[in-house]
Motif scaffolding. Structure first.
Motif, PDB file in Angstrom:
ATOM      1  N   ASP A 145     -21.627  38.839 -37.148  1.00  0.00           N
ATOM      2  CA  ASP A 145     -22.267  39.417 -38.623  1.00  0.00           C
ATOM      3  C   ASP A 145     -21.280  40.168 -39.194  1.00  0.00           C
ATOM      4  N   SER A 146     -20.049  40.238 -38.912  1.00  0.00           N
ATOM      5  CA  SER A 146     -18.931  40.785 -39.702  1.00  0.00           C
ATOM      6  C   SER A 146     -18.395  40.117 -40.712  1.00  0.00           C
ATOM      7  N   LEU A 147     -17.702  40.755 -41.747  1.00  0.00           N
ATOM      8  CA  LEU A 147     -16.867  40.183 -42.810  1.00  0.00           C
ATOM      9  C   LEU A 147     -15.856  41.067 -43.058  1.00  0.00           C
ATOM     10  N   THR A 148     -14.708  40.374 -42.881  1.00  0.00           N
ATOM     11  CA  THR A 148     -13.435  41.156 -43.165  1.00  0.00           C
ATOM     12  C   THR A 148     -12.923  40.603 -44.527  1.00  0.00           C
ATOM     13  N   MET A 149     -12.629  41.668 -45.297  1.00  0.00           N
ATOM     14  CA  MET A 149     -12.099  41.243 -46.477  1.00  0.00           C
ATOM     15  C   MET A 149     -10.828  41.906 -46.858  1.00  0.00           C
ATOM     16  N   ASP A 150      -9.586  41.265 -47.432  1.00  0.00           N
ATOM     17  CA  ASP A 150      -8.420  41.871 -47.860  1.00  0.00           C
ATOM     18  C   ASP A 150      -8.079  41.625 -49.102  1.00  0.00           C
ATOM     19  N   ALA A 151      -8.449  42.534 -50.091  1.00  0.00           N
ATOM     20  CA  ALA A 151      -8.283  42.462 -51.388  1.00  0.00           C
ATOM     21  C   ALA A 151      -6.913  43.104 -51.908  1.00  0.00           C
ATOM     22  N   SER A 152      -5.919  43.195 -50.945  1.00  0.00           N
ATOM     23  CA  SER A 152      -4.653  43.649 -51.258  1.00  0.00           C
ATOM     24  C   SER A 152      -3.925  43.156 -52.397  1.00  0.00           C
ATOM     25  N   HIS A 153      -4.069  41.673 -52.488  1.00  0.00           N
ATOM     26  CA  HIS A 153      -3.628  41.064 -53.699  1.00  0.00           C
ATOM     27  C   HIS A 153      -4.808  40.117 -54.445  1.00  0.00           C
ATOM     28  N   ILE A 154      -5.374  40.343 -55.579  1.00  0.00           N
ATOM     29  CA  ILE A 154      -6.035  39.755 -56.407  1.00  0.00           C
ATOM     30  C   ILE A 154      -5.182  38.651 -57.141  1.00  0.00           C
ATOM     31  N   ALA A 155      -5.362  37.603 -56.936  1.00  0.00           N
ATOM     32  CA  ALA A 155      -4.419  36.651 -57.481  1.00  0.00           C
ATOM     33  C   ALA A 155      -4.937  36.356 -59.088  1.00  0.00           C
ATOM     34  N   GLN A 156      -6.367  36.262 -59.230  1.00  0.00           N
ATOM     35  CA  GLN A 156      -6.623  36.069 -60.678  1.00  0.00           C
ATOM     36  C   GLN A 156      -7.774  36.804 -60.916  1.00  0.00           C
ATOM     37  N   SER A 157      -8.190  36.755 -62.119  1.00  0.00           N
ATOM     38  CA  SER A 157      -9.327  37.614 -62.637  1.00  0.00           C
ATOM     39  C   SER A 157     -10.591  36.939 -63.253  1.00  0.00           C
ATOM     40  N   LYS A 158     -10.210  35.427 -63.139  1.00  0.00           N
ATOM     41  CA  LYS A 158     -11.329  34.386 -63.826  1.00  0.00           C
ATOM     42  C   LYS A 158     -12.254  33.937 -62.478  1.00  0.00           C
ATOM     43  N   ALA A 159     -13.349  33.756 -62.608  1.00  0.00           N
ATOM     44  CA  ALA A 159     -14.332  33.345 -61.709  1.00  0.00           C
ATOM     45  C   ALA A 159     -14.804  32.026 -62.196  1.00  0.00           C
ATOM     46  N   PRO A 160     -14.837  30.975 -61.241  1.00  0.00           N
ATOM     47  CA  PRO A 160     -15.277  29.601 -61.843  1.00  0.00           C
ATOM     48  C   PRO A 160     -16.659  29.462 -62.139  1.00  0.00           C
TER      49      PRO A 160
ATOM     50  N   GLU B 238     -17.234  32.566 -51.536  1.00  0.00           N
ATOM     51  CA  GLU B 238     -16.798  31.482 -52.245  1.00  0.00           C
ATOM     52  C   GLU B 238     -16.132  32.205 -53.693  1.00  0.00           C
ATOM     53  N   ILE B 239     -16.944  32.716 -54.301  1.00  0.00           N
ATOM     54  CA  ILE B 239     -16.476  33.369 -55.586  1.00  0.00           C
ATOM     55  C   ILE B 239     -15.426  34.377 -55.375  1.00  0.00           C
ATOM     56  N   ILE B 240     -15.367  35.310 -54.273  1.00  0.00           N
ATOM     57  CA  ILE B 240     -14.344  36.285 -53.915  1.00  0.00           C
ATOM     58  C   ILE B 240     -13.016  35.454 -53.598  1.00  0.00           C
ATOM     59  N   ALA B 241     -13.111  34.428 -52.834  1.00  0.00           N
ATOM     60  CA  ALA B 241     -12.013  33.567 -52.227  1.00  0.00           C
ATOM     61  C   ALA B 241     -11.667  33.140 -53.548  1.00  0.00           C
ATOM     62  N   SER B 242     -12.233  32.522 -54.439  1.00  0.00           N
ATOM     63  CA  SER B 242     -11.563  31.998 -55.538  1.00  0.00           C
ATOM     64  C   SER B 242     -10.809  32.984 -56.236  1.00  0.00           C
ATOM     65  N   LEU B 243     -10.965  34.074 -56.117  1.00  0.00           N
ATOM     66  CA  LEU B 243     -10.065  35.194 -56.779  1.00  0.00           C
ATOM     67  C   LEU B 243      -8.671  35.233 -55.882  1.00  0.00           C
TER      68      LEU B 243
ATOM     69  N   ALA C 200     -15.889  45.543 -52.283  1.00  0.00           N
ATOM     70  CA  ALA C 200     -14.716  45.780 -51.440  1.00  0.00           C
ATOM     71  C   ALA C 200     -13.371  45.262 -52.365  1.00  0.00           C
ATOM     72  N   LEU C 201     -13.522  44.483 -53.301  1.00  0.00           N
ATOM     73  CA  LEU C 201     -12.486  44.160 -54.290  1.00  0.00           C
ATOM     74  C   LEU C 201     -11.859  45.243 -54.843  1.00  0.00           C
ATOM     75  N   LEU C 202     -12.436  46.625 -54.619  1.00  0.00           N
ATOM     76  CA  LEU C 202     -11.846  47.909 -55.192  1.00  0.00           C
ATOM     77  C   LEU C 202     -10.800  48.350 -54.464  1.00  0.00           C
ATOM     78  N   CYS C 203     -10.803  47.747 -53.215  1.00  0.00           N
ATOM     79  CA  CYS C 203      -9.975  48.344 -52.344  1.00  0.00           C
ATOM     80  C   CYS C 203      -8.506  47.327 -51.919  1.00  0.00           C
ATOM     81  N   PRO C 204      -7.531  48.311 -52.080  1.00  0.00           N
ATOM     82  CA  PRO C 204      -6.223  47.468 -52.025  1.00  0.00           C
ATOM     83  C   PRO C 204      -5.772  47.042 -50.528  1.00  0.00           C
ATOM     84  N   GLN C 205      -6.864  47.290 -49.425  1.00  0.00           N
ATOM     85  CA  GLN C 205      -6.310  47.286 -48.099  1.00  0.00           C
ATOM     86  C   GLN C 205      -7.531  46.520 -47.532  1.00  0.00           C
TER      87      GLN C 205
END
Ligand code: EPZ
Length: 455
Positions: A91-106, A77-82, A54-59
């Protein structure tokens, strides 16, 4: 009326086990037959990689049928850290990767979940850069990522590994990955998924040869296609991806967990019971069903996505060799070993996928199993009975095997190391209790005798 422990709760909690719960102990009183119906949760190994996808998607994307697992929480948690927004509703997960603030995972998060390495492909495809700690090995093996790295390099990424960190950058002014023809030395599930995700936004066509064919690879491909990716051949050993400039929102339900389903089929067999389970995709369980039938266990189709397992007599020994899909799944090896310890005759189990996935032998032997390990082979001599004992789980599927053995063993089995179990099974103990298994999960310190109220 047998002394059945108190039922902890009739409704299953819809949150993953908390850390203190994962430090708890599972007490199982073996010998009770199971009955009834069990609901199978969404596939862990789809959920983890599709969350990365879902990180591939800008929506915004919605992913449904996501299981409540510790590993899924960790991936969140990893995805939120980005800097990506994600929200869980039932049982649903909504993800909005329109803006990925950083490219480093902790590191502290990646070190707890190998699957977090899956974000490298989408980050390179979206941002042209990724800084991911090298995922360590785990109980079952070294778990290298050389096939992921070599494939990304073939697509034009500069990848350096230094002090346990993977530094990846896409070369060229456009910082866009290039399509490539990649032959995988081994049909690695993770490498196939990483490269397929990276290729969705690459410039040109990517061909993955000797690709993994697991259902979770197909599930990821279907999710990416729902976002507008152009992918052909998923589920075969050659996958062709034609890059597109960008993807769009999708609302996607993941497949049922074939390993959880297989684990319940074995639960029915090892307790010589009759239980039904749904939803399942029978085609995802062909090897598992074939082996159970070879052992004399009946598997009945009760509908397009519902199975019934019927077992009344001692299983017959059979040999198992784990292989990439559609071969017998390595994720079901430990569970079958538990069943084979009680079968009529001798079985040879050969683990060809991971180099250290026979660690459950020692604990099963403590319960009276007769198993000898020679290299990556385990020779199992069937015994008429197992006896309950205190045991410690070493990894996810080994913990499931010990639960299964405890269901069949005479007397009480106590299992520690439940944090392994909670990574990959949603409420396994509660689901089994609802089927009639006599078990109780207590905090490490609780004195079971005080808790049990014999009826
Ligand atoms: C996935 O792991 C699953 N995990 C595993 O499930 C599963 O056992 C495995 O596939 C095989 O089916 C997830 O999907 C999150 P591989 P993955 O890459 O991708 C070697 C469970 O219990 N290899 O197919 O890591 C590797 O060392 C877990 O749910 C390389 O050498 O599996 C192993 O020996 C456990 N270099 C073999 O390939 C690489 O770059 C298979 O690994 C990658 C892998």
């Amino acid at each position: 009326m047998e002394d059945r422990p108190i039922t902890l709760s009739s409704t299953l909690p819809n949150t993953p086990a908390s850390p203190e719960e994962s430090n708890s102990v599972l007490h199982i009183w073996g010998g009770s037959p199971l009955s009834g119906h069990v609901t199978v949760s969404g596939a862990k190994n789809s959920a983890l990689v599709i969350m990365a996808g879902a990180l591939l998607c800008p929506q915004e994307c919605r992913i449904r049928n996501v299981p409540f697992l510790v590993d899924v929480s960790r991936m969140g948690e990893i995805i939120a850290s980005l800097g990506v927004r994600l929200e869980r509703q039932a049982d649903s997960l909504t993800m909005d990767a329109s803006h990925i603030a950083q490219s480093k995972a902790p590191y502290e998060l990646v070190s707890q979940l190998r699957a977090s390495f899956f974000i490298i492909g989408p980050l390179l495809a979206r941002l042209g850069v990724a800084r991911i700690p090298l995922p360590g090995g785990c109980a079952i093996g070294a778990r290298p990522v050389d096939l992921h790295v070599r494939g990304l390099q073939a697509m034009g990424a500069d990848v350096q590994i230094d002090h346990g960190m993977v530094y990846a950058n896409v070369r060229g002014a456009a910082r866009r990955l290039q399509g490539a023809r990649i032959y995988l030395d081994y049909p690695s599930v993770g490498a196939t998924e990483t490269l397929m995700m990276a290729a969705t936004l690459a410039d040109g066509e990517t061909i993955l040869e000797n690709a993994a064919q697991e259902p979770e690879v197909v599930d990821l491909a279907n999710f990416c296609r729902a976002m507008g990716a152009r992918i052909r051949g998923a589920g075969t050993n050659t996958i062709v991806i034609s890059g597109v400039p960008s993807l769009h929102t999708a609302d996607y339900a993941i497949i049922p967990d074939r390993v959880e389903a297989g684990t319940f089929l074995v639960a029915g067999a090892i307790t010589r019971s009759e239980i039904s389970l749904a939803p399942v995709v029978p085609d995802h369980l062909t090897a598992v069903i074939a082996k159970l039938q070879a052992m004399g266990v009946q598997i009945l189709m009760e509908g397009p996505n519902r199975l019934r397992v019927v077992s009344a007599q001692r299983p017959i020994a059979t040999d198992i060799e784990t292989l990439p899909y559609p071969g017998f799944p390595t994720d079901m090896q430990a569970q079958f070993m538990a069943l084979l310890t009680l079968s009529e005759g001798d079985s040879v189990i050969t683990e060809t996928v991971f180099e250290n996935r026979l660690r459950h032998v020692a604990e099963l032997s403590r319960m009276g199993a007769d198993i000898r390990v020679k290299g990556n082979h385990a020779i199992v001599r069937g015994v008429p009975l197992l006896s309950g004992a205190p045991v410690v789980a070493t990894d996810l599927r080994a913990s499931a095997a010990l639960v299964l053995a405890g269901l069949a063993a005479q007397g009480q089995t106590t299992i520690q190391g439940l944090h392994h179990l909670d990574r990959g099974y949603e409420n396994l103990d509660l689901k089994l209790q609802k089927l009639g298994a006599r078990m109780l999960r207590t905090s490490g310190s609780a004195d079971v005798d005080k808790v049990l109220t014999p009826h």
